[in-house]
Design a protein around this motif. Structure first.
Motif, PDB file in Angstrom:
ATOM      1  N   GLY A  15       0.836  -1.196   0.000  1.00  0.00           N
ATOM      2  CA  GLY A  15       0.000   0.000   0.000  1.00  0.00           C
ATOM      3  C   GLY A  15       0.869   1.244   0.000  1.00  0.00           C
ATOM      4  O   GLY A  15       2.006   1.235  -0.470  1.00  0.00           O
ATOM      5  N   LYS A  16       0.349   2.320   0.578  1.00  0.00           N
ATOM      6  CA  LYS A  16       1.074   3.585   0.546  1.00  0.00           C
ATOM      7  C   LYS A  16       2.419   3.489   1.267  1.00  0.00           C
ATOM      8  O   LYS A  16       3.444   3.938   0.761  1.00  0.00           O
ATOM      9  CB  LYS A  16       0.220   4.684   1.160  1.00  0.00           C
ATOM     10  CG  LYS A  16      -0.998   5.043   0.321  1.00  0.00           C
ATOM     11  CD  LYS A  16      -1.823   6.132   0.961  1.00  0.00           C
ATOM     12  CE  LYS A  16      -3.043   6.473   0.109  1.00  0.00           C
ATOM     13  NZ  LYS A  16      -3.884   7.518   0.731  1.00  0.00           N
ATOM     14  N   MET A  17       2.432   2.895   2.475  1.00  0.00           N
ATOM     15  CA  MET A  17       3.683   2.849   3.228  1.00  0.00           C
ATOM     16  C   MET A  17       4.632   1.798   2.666  1.00  0.00           C
ATOM     17  O   MET A  17       5.831   2.053   2.501  1.00  0.00           O
ATOM     18  CB  MET A  17       3.396   2.568   4.704  1.00  0.00           C
ATOM     19  CG  MET A  17       4.619   2.751   5.599  1.00  0.00           C
ATOM     20  SD  MET A  17       5.303   4.430   5.534  1.00  0.00           S
ATOM     21  CE  MET A  17       3.982   5.353   6.329  1.00  0.00           C
ATOM     22  N   GLY A  18       4.117   0.608   2.372  1.00  0.00           N
ATOM     23  CA  GLY A  18       4.963  -0.407   1.767  1.00  0.00           C
ATOM     24  C   GLY A  18       5.516   0.063   0.438  1.00  0.00           C
ATOM     25  O   GLY A  18       6.694  -0.149   0.122  1.00  0.00           O
ATOM     26  N   GLY A  19       4.671   0.736  -0.345  1.00  0.00           N
ATOM     27  CA  GLY A  19       5.116   1.267  -1.627  1.00  0.00           C
ATOM     28  C   GLY A  19       6.178   2.342  -1.460  1.00  0.00           C
ATOM     29  O   GLY A  19       7.120   2.428  -2.261  1.00  0.00           O
ATOM     30  N   ASP A  39       0.435  -8.779  -3.144  1.00  0.00           N
ATOM     31  CA  ASP A  39      -0.660  -7.846  -2.877  1.00  0.00           C
ATOM     32  C   ASP A  39      -1.682  -8.012  -3.997  1.00  0.00           C
ATOM     33  O   ASP A  39      -1.337  -7.884  -5.172  1.00  0.00           O
ATOM     34  CB  ASP A  39      -0.146  -6.399  -2.841  1.00  0.00           C
ATOM     35  CG  ASP A  39      -1.170  -5.433  -2.254  1.00  0.00           C
ATOM     36  OD1 ASP A  39      -2.369  -5.559  -2.601  1.00  0.00           O
ATOM     37  OD2 ASP A  39      -0.779  -4.557  -1.467  1.00  0.00           O
ATOM     38  N   PRO A  40      -2.941  -8.308  -3.659  1.00  0.00           N
ATOM     39  CA  PRO A  40      -3.939  -8.516  -4.714  1.00  0.00           C
ATOM     40  C   PRO A  40      -4.353  -7.241  -5.428  1.00  0.00           C
ATOM     41  O   PRO A  40      -4.818  -7.292  -6.567  1.00  0.00           O
ATOM     42  CB  PRO A  40      -5.126  -9.124  -3.958  1.00  0.00           C
ATOM     43  CG  PRO A  40      -4.963  -8.650  -2.550  1.00  0.00           C
ATOM     44  CD  PRO A  40      -3.485  -8.562  -2.315  1.00  0.00           C
ATOM     45  N   ALA A  41      -4.181  -6.080  -4.783  1.00  0.00           N
ATOM     46  CA  ALA A  41      -4.654  -4.835  -5.398  1.00  0.00           C
ATOM     47  C   ALA A  41      -3.853  -3.638  -4.889  1.00  0.00           C
ATOM     48  O   ALA A  41      -4.350  -2.840  -4.092  1.00  0.00           O
ATOM     49  CB  ALA A  41      -6.142  -4.647  -5.113  1.00  0.00           C
ATOM     50  N   PRO A  42      -2.614  -3.477  -5.351  1.00  0.00           N
ATOM     51  CA  PRO A  42      -1.832  -2.307  -4.929  1.00  0.00           C
ATOM     52  C   PRO A  42      -2.441  -1.024  -5.481  1.00  0.00           C
ATOM     53  O   PRO A  42      -3.148  -1.042  -6.500  1.00  0.00           O
ATOM     54  CB  PRO A  42      -0.454  -2.551  -5.557  1.00  0.00           C
ATOM     55  CG  PRO A  42      -0.450  -3.985  -5.983  1.00  0.00           C
ATOM     56  CD  PRO A  42      -1.872  -4.340  -6.258  1.00  0.00           C
ATOM     57  N   PRO A  43      -2.183   0.126  -4.833  1.00  0.00           N
ATOM     58  CA  PRO A  43      -2.628   1.407  -5.397  1.00  0.00           C
ATOM     59  C   PRO A  43      -2.012   1.633  -6.772  1.00  0.00           C
ATOM     60  O   PRO A  43      -0.960   1.066  -7.089  1.00  0.00           O
ATOM     61  CB  PRO A  43      -2.108   2.437  -4.382  1.00  0.00           C
ATOM     62  CG  PRO A  43      -1.840   1.671  -3.129  1.00  0.00           C
ATOM     63  CD  PRO A  43      -1.479   0.284  -3.558  1.00  0.00           C
ATOM     64  N   GLN A  44      -2.657   2.474  -7.572  1.00  0.00           N
ATOM     65  CA  GLN A  44      -2.200   2.677  -8.943  1.00  0.00           C
ATOM     66  C   GLN A  44      -0.756   3.170  -8.999  1.00  0.00           C
ATOM     67  O   GLN A  44       0.029   2.724  -9.856  1.00  0.00           O
ATOM     68  CB  GLN A  44      -3.114   3.679  -9.656  1.00  0.00           C
ATOM     69  CG  GLN A  44      -2.789   3.848 -11.135  1.00  0.00           C
ATOM     70  CD  GLN A  44      -2.925   2.550 -11.910  1.00  0.00           C
ATOM     71  OE1 GLN A  44      -3.952   1.874 -11.830  1.00  0.00           O
ATOM     72  NE2 GLN A  44      -1.891   2.177 -12.664  1.00  0.00           N
ATOM     73  N   LEU A  72       8.729  -8.069   4.653  1.00  0.00           N
ATOM     74  CA  LEU A  72       8.174  -6.831   5.185  1.00  0.00           C
ATOM     75  C   LEU A  72       6.666  -6.995   5.257  1.00  0.00           C
ATOM     76  O   LEU A  72       6.000  -7.140   4.223  1.00  0.00           O
ATOM     77  CB  LEU A  72       8.528  -5.641   4.295  1.00  0.00           C
ATOM     78  CG  LEU A  72       7.949  -4.314   4.785  1.00  0.00           C
ATOM     79  CD1 LEU A  72       8.673  -3.833   6.034  1.00  0.00           C
ATOM     80  CD2 LEU A  72       7.992  -3.245   3.704  1.00  0.00           C
ATOM     81  N   VAL A  73       6.119  -7.001   6.457  1.00  0.00           N
ATOM     82  CA  VAL A  73       4.678  -7.175   6.650  1.00  0.00           C
ATOM     83  C   VAL A  73       4.048  -5.791   6.703  1.00  0.00           C
ATOM     84  O   VAL A  73       4.241  -5.031   7.655  1.00  0.00           O
ATOM     85  CB  VAL A  73       4.376  -7.958   7.936  1.00  0.00           C
ATOM     86  CG1 VAL A  73       2.877  -8.191   8.067  1.00  0.00           C
ATOM     87  CG2 VAL A  73       5.112  -9.295   7.934  1.00  0.00           C
ATOM     88  N   ALA A  74       3.310  -5.457   5.637  1.00  0.00           N
ATOM     89  CA  ALA A  74       2.736  -4.118   5.507  1.00  0.00           C
ATOM     90  C   ALA A  74       1.252  -4.193   5.181  1.00  0.00           C
ATOM     91  O   ALA A  74       0.734  -3.403   4.403  1.00  0.00           O
ATOM     92  CB  ALA A  74       3.476  -3.335   4.425  1.00  0.00           C
ATOM     93  N   VAL A  75       0.560  -5.174   5.774  1.00  0.00           N
ATOM     94  CA  VAL A  75      -0.875  -5.318   5.560  1.00  0.00           C
ATOM     95  C   VAL A  75      -1.618  -4.693   6.721  1.00  0.00           C
ATOM     96  O   VAL A  75      -1.048  -4.422   7.781  1.00  0.00           O
ATOM     97  CB  VAL A  75      -1.280  -6.798   5.402  1.00  0.00           C
ATOM     98  CG1 VAL A  75      -0.553  -7.424   4.226  1.00  0.00           C
ATOM     99  CG2 VAL A  75      -1.008  -7.586   6.681  1.00  0.00           C
ATOM    100  N   LYS A  76      -2.902  -4.460   6.541  1.00  0.00           N
ATOM    101  CA  LYS A  76      -3.713  -3.861   7.602  1.00  0.00           C
ATOM    102  C   LYS A  76      -3.827  -4.833   8.780  1.00  0.00           C
ATOM    103  O   LYS A  76      -3.949  -6.049   8.580  1.00  0.00           O
ATOM    104  CB  LYS A  76      -5.108  -3.516   7.069  1.00  0.00           C
ATOM    105  CG  LYS A  76      -5.100  -2.440   5.988  1.00  0.00           C
ATOM    106  CD  LYS A  76      -6.498  -2.099   5.559  1.00  0.00           C
ATOM    107  CE  LYS A  76      -6.504  -1.086   4.422  1.00  0.00           C
ATOM    108  NZ  LYS A  76      -5.821   0.166   4.782  1.00  0.00           N
ATOM    109  N   VAL A  98       9.972  -8.062   9.350  1.00  0.00           N
ATOM    110  CA  VAL A  98       9.869  -6.644   9.697  1.00  0.00           C
ATOM    111  C   VAL A  98       8.415  -6.236   9.530  1.00  0.00           C
ATOM    112  O   VAL A  98       7.856  -6.327   8.431  1.00  0.00           O
ATOM    113  CB  VAL A  98      10.769  -5.764   8.806  1.00  0.00           C
ATOM    114  CG1 VAL A  98      10.625  -4.290   9.204  1.00  0.00           C
ATOM    115  CG2 VAL A  98      12.227  -6.197   8.913  1.00  0.00           C
ATOM    116  N   SER A  99       7.791  -5.791  10.618  1.00  0.00           N
ATOM    117  CA  SER A  99       6.384  -5.397  10.570  1.00  0.00           C
ATOM    118  C   SER A  99       6.254  -3.883  10.712  1.00  0.00           C
ATOM    119  O   SER A  99       6.882  -3.278  11.584  1.00  0.00           O
ATOM    120  CB  SER A  99       5.598  -6.061  11.700  1.00  0.00           C
ATOM    121  OG  SER A  99       4.320  -5.449  11.835  1.00  0.00           O
ATOM    122  N   ILE A 100       5.420  -3.280   9.858  1.00  0.00           N
ATOM    123  CA  ILE A 100       5.101  -1.866  10.010  1.00  0.00           C
ATOM    124  C   ILE A 100       3.612  -1.691  10.295  1.00  0.00           C
ATOM    125  O   ILE A 100       3.047  -0.623  10.072  1.00  0.00           O
ATOM    126  CB  ILE A 100       5.518  -1.052   8.775  1.00  0.00           C
ATOM    127  CG1 ILE A 100       4.814  -1.548   7.513  1.00  0.00           C
ATOM    128  CG2 ILE A 100       7.034  -1.084   8.596  1.00  0.00           C
ATOM    129  CD1 ILE A 100       5.041  -0.642   6.306  1.00  0.00           C
TER     130      ILE A 100
END
Length: 274
Positions: A15-19, A39-44, A72-76, A98-100
């Motif tokens: 997502g935004k932070m992982g990206g 990621d099944p649906a990253p932001p554009q 890197l774990v960057a899921v909700k 690494v989790s954010i």
């Protein structure tokens, strides 16, 4: 400065932070062929970045065919328990986690990744322009070399501060992680106050935005404390002093509101961890 890892790097969530972290690493010379994004649906914007660098992207962990050196774990946080079991199957004995994700403690990851090295980190949104601040806490399994790897990853988007006490991360999240929203709200309120004082809405927005961003840049560039900078702007009996008398009113001023806001965010972080 070139960035390299001892094996594949898996982004579980982009997502935004992982990206932002991926973008920062690529700017520092990370080989895109070593990256897998799940990621099944990253932001554009992230999809464009992945396409530009021909980075392998898969919809779920079951499609990952490598043993990552770093995940890197960057899921909700709300879908974490659905994602972690599949990621645990992928992890090897030397994989660094690494989790954010806010509100998920190291112990949550240790339940899935037995004997794994885990770093819990809290970045903030200025990471999007490589001006972030990230606070990180390692578990006892993290080696010096793995800590250096995590530091290199997180430093790609700004400053990194390491702590040993995970209990402090809820307060860190309340101040640093959530803090940009408070500043944006200040700009929003300042613009609305300007309108109430008779300014055209567009001018009020322009002045508020420029004032908040300019003051932040001055604070960053100056060796003086925020309190000293405030005093330097405030002439006795002047317009700024009149405004600050309202903002610092005992019992209902900005300090009381900010203290209550940070306390509420801290408690919410603790609740999420449960």
């Amino acid at each position: 400065m070139s960035v390299a890892f001892n094996g594949p790097l898996l982004f579980a969530g982009a997502g935004k932070m992982g990206g932002a972290i991926l973008k920062g690493l690529l700017a520092r010379g990370l080989d895109p062929s070593t990256v897998v994004v799940q990621d099944p649906a990253p932001p554009q914007a992230v999809m464009d970045l992945l396409a530009e660098h021909a980075i392998k992207t898969v919809p779920d962990a079951a499609a990952v065919d490598v043993t990552p050196a770093v995940i890197l774990v960057a899921v909700k946080p709300q879908i974490m328990d659905d994602v972690l079991p599949a990621l645990a199957v992928l992890a090897g004995p030397q994989t660094l986690i690494v989790s954010i994700a806010a509100g998920r403690r190291i112990a949550n990851f240790e339940q899935y990744f037995a004997d794994a090295a885990v770093v819990r980190a809290m970045p903030n949104t200025p990471a999007a322009i490589l001006r972030g601040t990230t606070v990180a806490v390692p578990n006892a399994k993290v080696s010096d070399a793995q800590r250096a790897v995590a530091d290199a990853m997180l430093a790609a988007v700004g400053d990194v501060i390491w702590l040993d006490d995970e209990d402090l991360l809820d307060a860190v999240t309340a101040v640093s992680g959530s803090g940009p929203a408070y500043v944006f709200y200040l700009a929003e309120c300042l613009a609305q106050a300007g309108e109430a004082a008779g300014l055209d809405p567009a001018l009020a927005q322009q002045l508020a935005r420029a004032t908040v961003s300019g003051a932040g840049a001055l604070l960053d560039a100056s060796e003086l404390s925020a309190a000293d900078l405030r005093r330097n702007v405030t002439s006795p009996g002047g317009t700024t002093a009149a405004a600050l008398e309202v903002l610092s009113a005992p019992g209902d001023g900005l300090q009381k509101l900010m203290t209550e806001a940070v306390a509420a965010a801290t408690q919410r972080g603790r609740d999420l961890a449960k």
